[in-house]
Structure formats: C-alpha cells, structure tokens
Design a protein around this motif. Structure first.
Motif, mmCIF file in Angstrom:
data_model
loop_
_atom_site.group_PDB
_atom_site.id
_atom_site.type_symbol
_atom_site.label_atom_id
_atom_site.label_comp_id
_atom_site.label_asym_id
_atom_site.label_seq_id
_atom_site.Cartn_x
_atom_site.Cartn_y
_atom_site.Cartn_z
ATOM 1 N N UNK A 1 -46.217 -23.941 -44.536
ATOM 2 C CA UNK A 1 -45.599 -22.629 -44.630
ATOM 3 C C UNK A 1 -45.452 -21.906 -43.307
ATOM 4 N N UNK A 2 -45.982 -22.461 -42.226
ATOM 5 C CA UNK A 2 -45.914 -21.810 -40.917
ATOM 6 C C UNK A 2 -44.466 -21.666 -40.453
ATOM 7 N N UNK A 3 -44.165 -20.534 -39.827
ATOM 8 C CA UNK A 3 -42.824 -20.298 -39.323
ATOM 9 C C UNK A 3 -42.549 -21.215 -38.135
ATOM 10 N N UNK A 4 -41.312 -21.720 -38.118
ATOM 11 C CA UNK A 4 -40.896 -22.662 -37.081
ATOM 12 C C UNK A 4 -39.519 -22.262 -36.590
ATOM 13 N N UNK A 5 -39.305 -22.430 -35.319
ATOM 14 C CA UNK A 5 -37.972 -22.235 -34.750
ATOM 15 C C UNK A 5 -37.449 -23.594 -34.312
ATOM 16 N N UNK A 6 -36.328 -24.006 -34.894
ATOM 17 C CA UNK A 6 -35.753 -25.319 -34.602
ATOM 18 C C UNK A 6 -34.491 -25.163 -33.765
ATOM 19 N N UNK A 7 -34.318 -26.070 -32.824
ATOM 20 C CA UNK A 7 -33.138 -26.083 -31.963
ATOM 21 C C UNK A 7 -32.609 -27.514 -31.927
ATOM 22 N N UNK A 8 -31.341 -27.687 -32.282
ATOM 23 C CA UNK A 8 -30.709 -28.997 -32.213
ATOM 24 C C UNK A 8 -30.213 -29.258 -30.801
ATOM 25 N N UNK B 1 -27.841 -26.176 -28.278
ATOM 26 C CA UNK B 1 -29.074 -25.663 -27.664
ATOM 27 C C UNK B 1 -29.230 -24.148 -27.738
ATOM 28 N N UNK B 2 -28.162 -23.409 -27.983
ATOM 29 C CA UNK B 2 -28.255 -21.946 -28.051
ATOM 30 C C UNK B 2 -28.398 -21.441 -29.480
ATOM 31 N N UNK B 3 -28.560 -22.318 -30.433
ATOM 32 C CA UNK B 3 -28.644 -21.927 -31.840
ATOM 33 C C UNK B 3 -30.082 -22.110 -32.317
ATOM 34 N N UNK B 4 -30.765 -21.019 -32.569
ATOM 35 C CA UNK B 4 -32.131 -21.046 -33.079
ATOM 36 C C UNK B 4 -32.093 -20.987 -34.605
ATOM 37 N N UNK B 5 -32.595 -22.024 -35.260
ATOM 38 C CA UNK B 5 -32.522 -22.134 -36.715
ATOM 39 C C UNK B 5 -33.885 -21.778 -37.311
ATOM 40 N N UNK B 6 -33.964 -20.718 -38.105
ATOM 41 C CA UNK B 6 -35.245 -20.379 -38.756
ATOM 42 C C UNK B 6 -35.662 -21.493 -39.708
ATOM 43 N N UNK B 7 -36.908 -21.890 -39.609
ATOM 44 C CA UNK B 7 -37.415 -22.975 -40.451
ATOM 45 C C UNK B 7 -38.871 -22.709 -40.780
ATOM 46 N N UNK B 8 -39.461 -23.610 -41.530
ATOM 47 C CA UNK B 8 -40.878 -23.497 -41.856
ATOM 48 C C UNK B 8 -41.447 -24.897 -42.103
ATOM 49 N N UNK B 9 -42.762 -24.991 -42.018
ATOM 50 C CA UNK B 9 -43.429 -26.264 -42.252
ATOM 51 C C UNK B 9 -43.430 -26.544 -43.753
ATOM 52 N N UNK B 10 -42.765 -27.630 -44.139
ATOM 53 C CA UNK B 10 -42.688 -27.999 -45.550
ATOM 54 C C UNK B 10 -43.934 -28.750 -45.984
ATOM 55 N N UNK B 11 -44.385 -29.680 -45.163
ATOM 56 C CA UNK B 11 -45.562 -30.477 -45.534
ATOM 57 C C UNK B 11 -46.105 -31.180 -44.304
ATOM 58 N N UNK C 1 -38.605 -28.478 -32.127
ATOM 59 C CA UNK C 1 -39.144 -27.395 -32.940
ATOM 60 C C UNK C 1 -40.305 -26.735 -32.209
ATOM 61 N N UNK C 2 -40.444 -25.437 -32.432
ATOM 62 C CA UNK C 2 -41.552 -24.657 -31.886
ATOM 63 C C UNK C 2 -42.316 -24.055 -33.053
ATOM 64 N N UNK C 3 -43.561 -24.431 -33.201
ATOM 65 C CA UNK C 3 -44.408 -23.884 -34.246
ATOM 66 C C UNK C 3 -44.928 -22.520 -33.758
ATOM 67 N N UNK C 4 -44.426 -21.446 -34.346
ATOM 68 C CA UNK C 4 -44.751 -20.106 -33.885
ATOM 69 C C UNK C 4 -46.210 -19.782 -34.238
ATOM 70 N N UNK C 5 -46.901 -19.259 -33.228
ATOM 71 C CA UNK C 5 -48.294 -18.895 -33.418
ATOM 72 C C UNK C 5 -48.393 -17.655 -34.303
ATOM 73 N N UNK C 6 -49.382 -17.634 -35.173
ATOM 74 C CA UNK C 6 -49.601 -16.467 -36.033
ATOM 75 C C UNK C 6 -50.195 -15.336 -35.201
ATOM 76 N N UNK C 7 -49.654 -14.116 -35.395
ATOM 77 C CA UNK C 7 -50.174 -12.961 -34.661
ATOM 78 C C UNK C 7 -51.318 -12.315 -35.422
#
Length: 321
Positions: A261-268, A272-282, A315-321
């Motif tokens: 469920x962690x928030x992730x920012x994915x870039x293809x 390279x300029x398109x940040x796709x909101x994602x999350x950890x599925x499993x 992908x960048x796994x965003x740290x929880x604040x």
C-alpha cells in the motif's frame, strides 16, 4: 636647413602637448576604475546571494526514497489457441486489435467435423423414428392381448394365444426401451460432435489487446506441438491492458523500507517527465538467492494508453512522513 630645424621644433612642441593632454585624461578616469574593481572584488558576496533561497526562484524538490528499476508486465497475458489440431481457414484480427471476451479470432477448417455431425444427426433422427414405429406396434399388440384375454375368459380362445400376445407386448416394450437408450446415446454423440465443431473456432478468453499475430491462413495449428515450419501452437498473444503493473527487484537489505500500500512514484524511460502515481500492490514472499533480491509488484493508480508491456520503468518508494 633652417626651415627643416624649424619644422622639427614645431612637431616636437605638438608631441609634448599631446602627451600632456593624454596624461591628464588618464588621471581623471582613474577613480572610476578603482570603483569597478571594488564592486567586482567580492565574489564571495555574490555567491552567497545566489545561494540565498529568498533571492532565487523556488524549484520543486524531487521526492526522496528508495529507488528501483523494473519493467511493465501484464498480470493477464495469454497465447490464444484452439484445443484441437487443424488448418487455419480464417483470421479475423490484426496486431493492436481491441477484442472482447468470447470474440471470434480465427476459424479452423471444420469440413470433416461437420460431415460427421450431419451423419450423427441422421442417426438420431432414425432412432427417434424407430421409437415411433415400435410404439405403434406396441399399441396394436396390446389390443391383440386384450382380445385374447377376453376370448380366453369366455372359453372361446386358448391360453396359448394369450401367452403369445403377452410375449409380443413384452418384446415391443423392451425394444422401445432399447430404442430410447439409443436415442439418448445418439443425442450425446450429437452434442459431443457439436462441441468438436465449436472447438474449430478460436475465441478470446478475456477482453484485451492483441499484441502479436502468431499464425497465418493455411498454417497448421496444433497446441500440443512444439511449433516450427508451418505448424503453430497459437494464433495470437492477448494482453489485458487493465492488468499492467511494474515488477521491480529490491535488495534484501532495503526491503524493510517497502510495505504493501505504500505510495510510489513511477517514471517510464519513454516519458521521463511523466510522474505516474502508483502504490505497492504486493511483496512476493520469497527471495532470489542468486541476486539477493525480493520482487515487488507496483500497481498504477491511473490507466493510460501510453503504458505498454515490457516498457522500462524507474520507481521511487516514497518515505512515510
């Protein structure tokens, strides 16, 4: 000679005057040169000014967190084929075709199967007709039996006639039961052959997009074959675009920074300029011993036609604040 001396003296006087004028001008411009050097001799001040956030435009910081690379994969992808071996007669798709579940993709040559089906249907019709014929004979035999029984009761007929009539009735009833069983068997054979004819039609098992056309008209389709030559094991490769996700490998030492469920920012890599909101599925509960990594599945929060299978992604796994 005297004229030459006079001309020389005149030029000497002019040169002395020009030198005095130039030296005077140099003294007047000296103070501005000292002021310029005073303003440019403090590079440290200008550097500090540039580093001051209040004096420079604000730049959005990049998100921080664990970074991993992987590829876009489809959870639902299949090589579509028939369950039988046959020659391809018709293909109804091209690469990139959007298909629905159950849509016909191809047809095999079913001439022999249909001929057999017609033969079985004829046998079924004959069995049903035989039941009708035996039923009519049974009705007549029962009438004969009743007549023989009345005659025997009135001492006009013999018991032998009654016994013969009863045997005829019993025989016809047995034949009708056999004929009905034959009809049931024939109906099963017809349904089986109809199913075989239907298996000559290749349908899409789910909705998706055809990404590869693996066979052509005239080739042999054999799902049990290893392929090669004019034999194909499938007619198309179908992908469910709604099931696209990213698979990445995370080092064992960093897996504690990843959670479902962690928030992730994915870039293809393609965008390279398109940040796709994602999350950890499993997080796959096993490790790769040879690479000391654990596979993580990342699901997209939004769908887009630009996302394609096998694209490279970061992908960048965003740290929880």
């Amino acid at each position: 000679m005297s004229a030459v001396i006079i001309i020389a003296l005149v030029f000497a006087a002019i040169g002395a005057g020009g030198g005095w004028y130039v030296s005077g001008m140099g003294d007047e411009t000296a103070p501005p040169q000292q002021a310029a050097s005073a303003t440019t001799s403090t590079p440290a001040d200008s550097t500090e000014s540039a580093a001051d956030p209040s004096s420079s435009p604000a730049v959005a910081p990049r998100p921080s967190g664990l970074v991993a690379s992987g590829y876009v994969v489809a959870r639902r992808q299949a090589t579509v084929s028939a369950e039988i071996t046959g020659r391809i007669r018709e293909i109804l798709f091209e690469e990139g075709t959007q298909v629905e579940a159950g849509q016909v993709l191809a047809r095999l040559d079913d001439t022999r199967a249909r001929l057999t089906l017609e033969e079985l249907r004829a046998r079924l019709s004959s069995s049903r007709s035989r039941i009708g014929s035996l039923s009519a004979q049974l009705d007549e035999a029962r009438i004969v039996l009743e007549r023989a029984q009345r005659l025997a009761e009135n001492n006009i007929g013999s018991e032998a006639a009654v016994t013969s009539a009863q045997a005829q009735v019993d025989s016809l009833e047995a034949q009708i039961r056999t004929a009905r069983a034959d009809v049931s068997a024939a109906e099963v054979q017809v349904r089986s052959q109809e199913d075989l004819v239907d298996r000559h039609v290749v349908r899409a098992p789910f909705a998706g997009v055809v990404i590869a056309k693996n066979a052509q008209i005239g080739e042999i389709l054999s799902p049990a074959s290893a392929g090669g030559g004019f034999t194909r094991t499938g007619v198309a490769t179908l992908v469910d675009m709604a099931s696209l996700e990213i698979e990445v490998d995370v080092n064992e030492g960093q897996i504690q920074r990843v959670s479902p469920g962690q928030r992730v920012e994915a870039v293809l890599d393609a965008y390279p300029d398109w940040d796709i909101p994602s999350h950890v599925e499993a997080i796959i509960p096993t490790a790769d011993r040879s690479r000391a990594t654990i596979q993580v599945r990342v699901a997209f929060d939004e769908r887009d036609n630009r996302i394609l299978p096998d694209m490279a992604a970061r992908v960048t796994f965003l740290e929880r604040e």
